[in-house]
Design an enzyme around this catalytic site. Structure first.
Site, PDB file in Angstrom:
ATOM      1  N   GLU A 117      -7.988  74.585 -55.838  1.00  0.00           N
ATOM      2  CA  GLU A 117      -6.890  75.103 -54.902  1.00  0.00           C
ATOM      3  C   GLU A 117      -7.742  74.966 -53.467  1.00  0.00           C
ATOM      4  O   GLU A 117      -8.417  76.137 -53.201  1.00  0.00           O
ATOM      5  CB  GLU A 117      -6.181  76.252 -55.221  1.00  0.00           C
ATOM      6  CG  GLU A 117      -5.546  76.348 -56.480  1.00  0.00           C
ATOM      7  CD  GLU A 117      -4.227  75.609 -56.331  1.00  0.00           C
ATOM      8  OE1 GLU A 117      -3.874  75.004 -55.374  1.00  0.00           O
ATOM      9  OE2 GLU A 117      -3.408  75.670 -57.308  1.00  0.00           O
TER      10      GLU A 117
ATOM     11  N   THR B 173     -16.884  73.497 -50.130  1.00  0.00           N
ATOM     12  CA  THR B 173     -17.306  74.100 -51.222  1.00  0.00           C
ATOM     13  C   THR B 173     -16.738  73.609 -52.448  1.00  0.00           C
ATOM     14  O   THR B 173     -17.363  73.461 -53.481  1.00  0.00           O
ATOM     15  CB  THR B 173     -16.842  75.657 -51.160  1.00  0.00           C
ATOM     16  OG1 THR B 173     -17.288  76.053 -49.850  1.00  0.00           O
ATOM     17  CG2 THR B 173     -17.455  76.618 -52.288  1.00  0.00           C
ATOM     18  N   GLY B 174     -15.403  73.176 -52.324  1.00  0.00           N
ATOM     19  CA  GLY B 174     -14.895  72.497 -53.572  1.00  0.00           C
ATOM     20  C   GLY B 174     -15.537  71.311 -54.208  1.00  0.00           C
ATOM     21  O   GLY B 174     -15.765  71.174 -55.467  1.00  0.00           O
TER      22      GLY B 174
ATOM     23  N   GLY C 164     -10.696  77.693 -52.313  1.00  0.00           N
ATOM     24  CA  GLY C 164     -11.358  77.841 -51.253  1.00  0.00           C
ATOM     25  C   GLY C 164     -11.510  76.575 -50.326  1.00  0.00           C
ATOM     26  O   GLY C 164     -10.351  75.803 -50.394  1.00  0.00           O
ATOM     27  N   SER C 165     -12.372  76.457 -49.820  1.00  0.00           N
ATOM     28  CA  SER C 165     -12.523  75.246 -48.728  1.00  0.00           C
ATOM     29  C   SER C 165     -12.749  73.866 -49.444  1.00  0.00           C
ATOM     30  O   SER C 165     -13.337  73.949 -50.411  1.00  0.00           O
ATOM     31  CB  SER C 165     -13.466  75.562 -47.463  1.00  0.00           C
ATOM     32  OG  SER C 165     -14.754  75.697 -47.981  1.00  0.00           O
TER      33      SER C 165
ATOM     34  N   CYS D  81      -3.381  79.163 -46.958  1.00  0.00           N
ATOM     35  CA  CYS D  81      -3.500  77.896 -47.350  1.00  0.00           C
ATOM     36  C   CYS D  81      -2.399  77.102 -46.925  1.00  0.00           C
ATOM     37  O   CYS D  81      -2.438  76.091 -46.479  1.00  0.00           O
ATOM     38  CB  CYS D  81      -4.085  77.559 -48.754  1.00  0.00           C
ATOM     39  SG  CYS D  81      -2.735  78.453 -49.953  1.00  0.00           S
TER      40      CYS D  81
HETATM   41  P1  NAD Z   1     -15.077  78.836 -48.718  1.00  0.00           P
HETATM   42  O1  NAD Z   1     -15.102  77.666 -49.584  1.00  0.00           O
HETATM   43  O2  NAD Z   1     -16.034  79.246 -47.743  1.00  0.00           O
HETATM   44  O3  NAD Z   1     -15.299  80.215 -49.853  1.00  0.00           O
HETATM   45  C1  NAD Z   1     -14.740  80.410 -51.231  1.00  0.00           C
HETATM   46  C2  NAD Z   1     -15.438  81.132 -52.138  1.00  0.00           C
HETATM   47  O4  NAD Z   1     -16.525  80.190 -52.626  1.00  0.00           O
HETATM   48  C3  NAD Z   1     -16.330  82.366 -51.375  1.00  0.00           C
HETATM   49  O5  NAD Z   1     -16.215  83.329 -52.603  1.00  0.00           O
HETATM   50  C4  NAD Z   1     -17.829  81.931 -51.438  1.00  0.00           C
HETATM   51  O6  NAD Z   1     -18.773  82.775 -51.634  1.00  0.00           O
HETATM   52  C5  NAD Z   1     -17.876  80.817 -52.646  1.00  0.00           C
HETATM   53  N1  NAD Z   1     -18.942  79.890 -52.353  1.00  0.00           N
HETATM   54  C6  NAD Z   1     -19.418  79.118 -51.504  1.00  0.00           C
HETATM   55  N2  NAD Z   1     -20.541  78.416 -51.594  1.00  0.00           N
HETATM   56  C7  NAD Z   1     -20.278  78.191 -53.076  1.00  0.00           C
HETATM   57  C8  NAD Z   1     -20.880  77.200 -53.950  1.00  0.00           C
HETATM   58  N3  NAD Z   1     -22.067  76.448 -53.484  1.00  0.00           N
HETATM   59  N4  NAD Z   1     -20.786  77.401 -55.386  1.00  0.00           N
HETATM   60  C9  NAD Z   1     -19.772  78.422 -55.611  1.00  0.00           C
HETATM   61  N5  NAD Z   1     -19.155  78.985 -55.093  1.00  0.00           N
HETATM   62  C10 NAD Z   1     -19.434  79.182 -53.392  1.00  0.00           C
HETATM   63  O7  NAD Z   1     -13.451  79.304 -48.424  1.00  0.00           O
HETATM   64  P2  NAD Z   1     -13.058  80.651 -47.572  1.00  0.00           P
HETATM   65  O8  NAD Z   1     -13.216  80.371 -46.094  1.00  0.00           O
HETATM   66  O9  NAD Z   1     -13.386  81.983 -48.440  1.00  0.00           O
HETATM   67  O10 NAD Z   1     -11.387  80.401 -47.838  1.00  0.00           O
HETATM   68  C11 NAD Z   1     -10.490  79.897 -46.890  1.00  0.00           C
HETATM   69  C12 NAD Z   1     -10.224  78.128 -47.251  1.00  0.00           C
HETATM   70  O11 NAD Z   1      -9.421  78.374 -48.560  1.00  0.00           O
HETATM   71  C13 NAD Z   1      -9.113  77.529 -46.473  1.00  0.00           C
HETATM   72  O12 NAD Z   1      -9.526  76.240 -46.470  1.00  0.00           O
HETATM   73  C14 NAD Z   1      -8.144  77.468 -47.200  1.00  0.00           C
HETATM   74  O13 NAD Z   1      -7.157  76.622 -46.923  1.00  0.00           O
HETATM   75  C15 NAD Z   1      -8.511  77.673 -48.695  1.00  0.00           C
HETATM   76  N6  NAD Z   1      -7.488  78.203 -49.692  1.00  0.00           N
HETATM   77  C16 NAD Z   1      -6.743  77.323 -50.329  1.00  0.00           C
HETATM   78  C17 NAD Z   1      -5.674  78.096 -51.258  1.00  0.00           C
HETATM   79  C18 NAD Z   1      -5.000  77.243 -52.254  1.00  0.00           C
HETATM   80  O14 NAD Z   1      -4.117  77.784 -53.075  1.00  0.00           O
HETATM   81  N7  NAD Z   1      -5.033  75.833 -52.064  1.00  0.00           N
HETATM   82  C19 NAD Z   1      -5.400  79.224 -50.960  1.00  0.00           C
HETATM   83  C20 NAD Z   1      -6.086  80.107 -50.120  1.00  0.00           C
HETATM   84  C21 NAD Z   1      -7.224  79.441 -49.411  1.00  0.00           C
END
Ligand code: NAD
Length: 476
Positions: A249, A231-232, A227-228, A283
């Site tokens: 990731e 959040t990471g 994810g983003s 991503c």
């Molecule tokens: P996001 O970080 O908004 O959400 C990802 C997940 O995290 C969701 O399921 C969300 O509900 C959960 N989340 C949110 N807050 C949380 C918390 N405090 N604790 C635990 N979980 C929580 O990301 P998104 O908008 O769903 O995805 C898009 C992003 O993901 C982009 O930046 C993209 O580049 C990245 N991405 C990376 C890869 C990779 O392999 N590096 C692959 C796909 C997407």
């Protein structure tokens, strides 16, 4: 309106509170998903814990055979799952052949392949030292219970990347899908969970808060997050408190560099899909294209010709190549970045204005006249917009590629592979592709550098990353 259920300990589990899942092409409500409570998250972790030691104790050959059955189940249900991907995530159904659109059918086929490959890999015992006095072996042990947190862009495929190597190695899993693409993932887990012993894979659904309960629970032994970056960072903090290893990731802002000897016409199709696969919501898409001044006009022209002919619409209609942006938040971000580019004096080569009507449709957009430091160059757009930046000196292009904190992927385009490899070696990214972009493979490790995260997925390295090493040291 159908209410879908979580899958915990082999059983469907509902919640009092639910939320709607929407079709981004039409606005239609597809169904209701449960919002897991804190107690339900704990119960899912307990189910995974209870199942884990028996699962890990199974002979390896049995686990492998079950994983192959999982792949078969995905294949058998591929049309159903692909429809979920299209209706909930938005990417068109598309096809599978080399000339076809990498859409929802491709995503589900990827789920099958990314299941078969870990199922066929072994984690051999490595003898790291041996002499007359001792023999030291490194064995691979599962961590225990893995928490997986998935995003919305490739909802089924990324869930598979997180779950399958984990269970192949003897872990059990609790996964939280993205709140934007929950139902398809719940259906995937239900279907494949029925092939596995109860408790091996479990779901909890809901907003980020549900994910935060999951990752901060002391019952979790390993976290897989995609994810983003923001959040990471929160998840890394929670993981640090419990000393839990994580695979991160995160987002990217991949640079693609066209060297002066590249062939714009021959490379246009590869560049196009490198930037616009899944409407740029990937991503490792090319998110900034640096083109040598000698090739600039023909490159822009070749990309424009492709961007203008790709049919865009509801992906359930065969023949569509591009779908909507997946959600309003992302749509608004794309609109805002393009508007900021216009204010910065950019030239909109094509697209550049919302299409209107139902659904989050935004045309494929090429933008020139920007420079490093402009928002559309520096921020991850994660959408169908590509800034194309002119350079005159390769050293400057390398410096541009490296100047951001992101380091997921990058690509170098050239007719001279050796020259391209030299440039590639100087780019700070987890993967640098030459004359292709974003071409991941289930045998090839994939992961980010710098702000794009740490740890890798795929191949033997990916499988190792869901295990911990245990040394067995024998005196002779
Ligand atoms: P996001 O970080 O908004 O959400 C990802 C997940 O995290 C969701 O399921 C969300 O509900 C959960 N989340 C949110 N807050 C949380 C918390 N405090 N604790 C635990 N979980 C929580 O990301 P998104 O908008 O769903 O995805 C898009 C992003 O993901 C982009 O930046 C993209 O580049 C990245 N991405 C990376 C890869 C990779 O392999 N590096 C692959 C796909 C997407």
């Amino acid at each position: 309106m159908k209410t879908y259920m979580n899958f915990v300990n082999g059983q469907p589990v509902g919640s009092e509170r639910t939320f709607e899942s929407l079709n981004p092409a039409t606005g239609e409500v597809l169904g209701l998903a449960p919002i897991s409570t804190a107690e339900q998250v704990k119960a899912a972790i307990a189910a995974a814990r209870a199942a884990q030691s028996a699962w890990a104790a199974r002979p390896d050959a049995e686990r492998k055979a079950l994983m192959m059955q999982v792949a078969e189940t995905i294949k058998k249900n591929a049309p159903y799952l692909a429809e979920w991907v299209t209706r909930e995530q938005g990417k068109p159904l598309g096809g599978l052949g080399p000339d076809q659109v990498p859409g929802a059918r491709f995503e589900v086929w990827g789920c099958e392949v990314w299941t078969q490959v870990p199922a066929s890999l072994d984690l051999p015992v490595e003898v790291v030292f041996e002499d007359d006095t001792r023999r030291d072996e490194v064995h691979r042990k599962p961590f225990g219970v893995v928490a997986a947190i998935a995003p919305w862009n490739w909802p089924l495929l990324i869930a598979i990347w997180q779950m399958i190597p984990s269970i192949r190695a003897g872990n059990t899993v609790v996964i939280k899908p993205s709140e934007y693409t929950t139902l398809g993932t719940l259906e995937l887990v239900r279907l494949i969970g029925e092939v596995l012993p109860k408790g091996v894979i479990n779901t909890v659904s809901g907003p980020g808060e549900v994910g935060s309960w999951l990752v901060s629970d002391p019952g979790i032994d390993k976290i897989m997050f995609t994810g983003s970056g923001p959040t990471g960072a929160k998840i890394a903090e929670a993981a640090a408190r419990n000393m839990v290893p994580t695979t991160m990731e995160l987002g990217g802002n991949d640079a693609a560099i066209m060297l002066p000897d590249a062939d714009p016409k021959a490379m246009a199709m590869g560049l196009f899909w490198g930037a616009f696969i899944n409407m740029g919501q990937t991503c490792a898409c090319a998110k900034r294209l640096y083109v040598h001044e000698n090739l600039f006009e023909p490159t822009v022209q070749a990309l424009k010709e492709l961007a203008e002919v790709m049919p865009m619409g509801d992906g359930m209609n065969e023949g569509m190549v591009m779908g909507p942006i997946q959600n309003k938040m992302q749509y608004d971000k794309v609109v805002s970045l393009v508007e900021s580019a216009k204010k910065a004096g950019a030239n909109i080569v094509c697209g550049g204005a919302p299409k209107g009507g139902p659904g989050y449709f935004y045309p494929l957009t090429l933008v020139t006249g920007l420079k490093d430091g402009d928002r559309l160059v520096d921020e991850e757009q994660f959408g169908p917009v590509l800034p194309i930046i002119k350079y005159s000196n390769v050293e400057d292009a390398i410096a541009s590629a490296n100047r951001l904190d992101a380091g997921l992927g990058a690509s170098v385009w050239s007719s001279d592979i050796e020259k391209a490899k030299q440039v590639a070696g100087r780019i700070q990214a987890g993967t640098v592709w030459i004359n292709q972009h974003g071409m991941i493979h289930p045998m090839v490790p994939f992961g980010g550098a710098k702000g794009s995260g740490y740890g890798v997925e795929f191949g033997l390295e990916g499988l190792k990353s869901v295990t911990r090493p245990q040394v067995i040291s024998v005196k002779k």
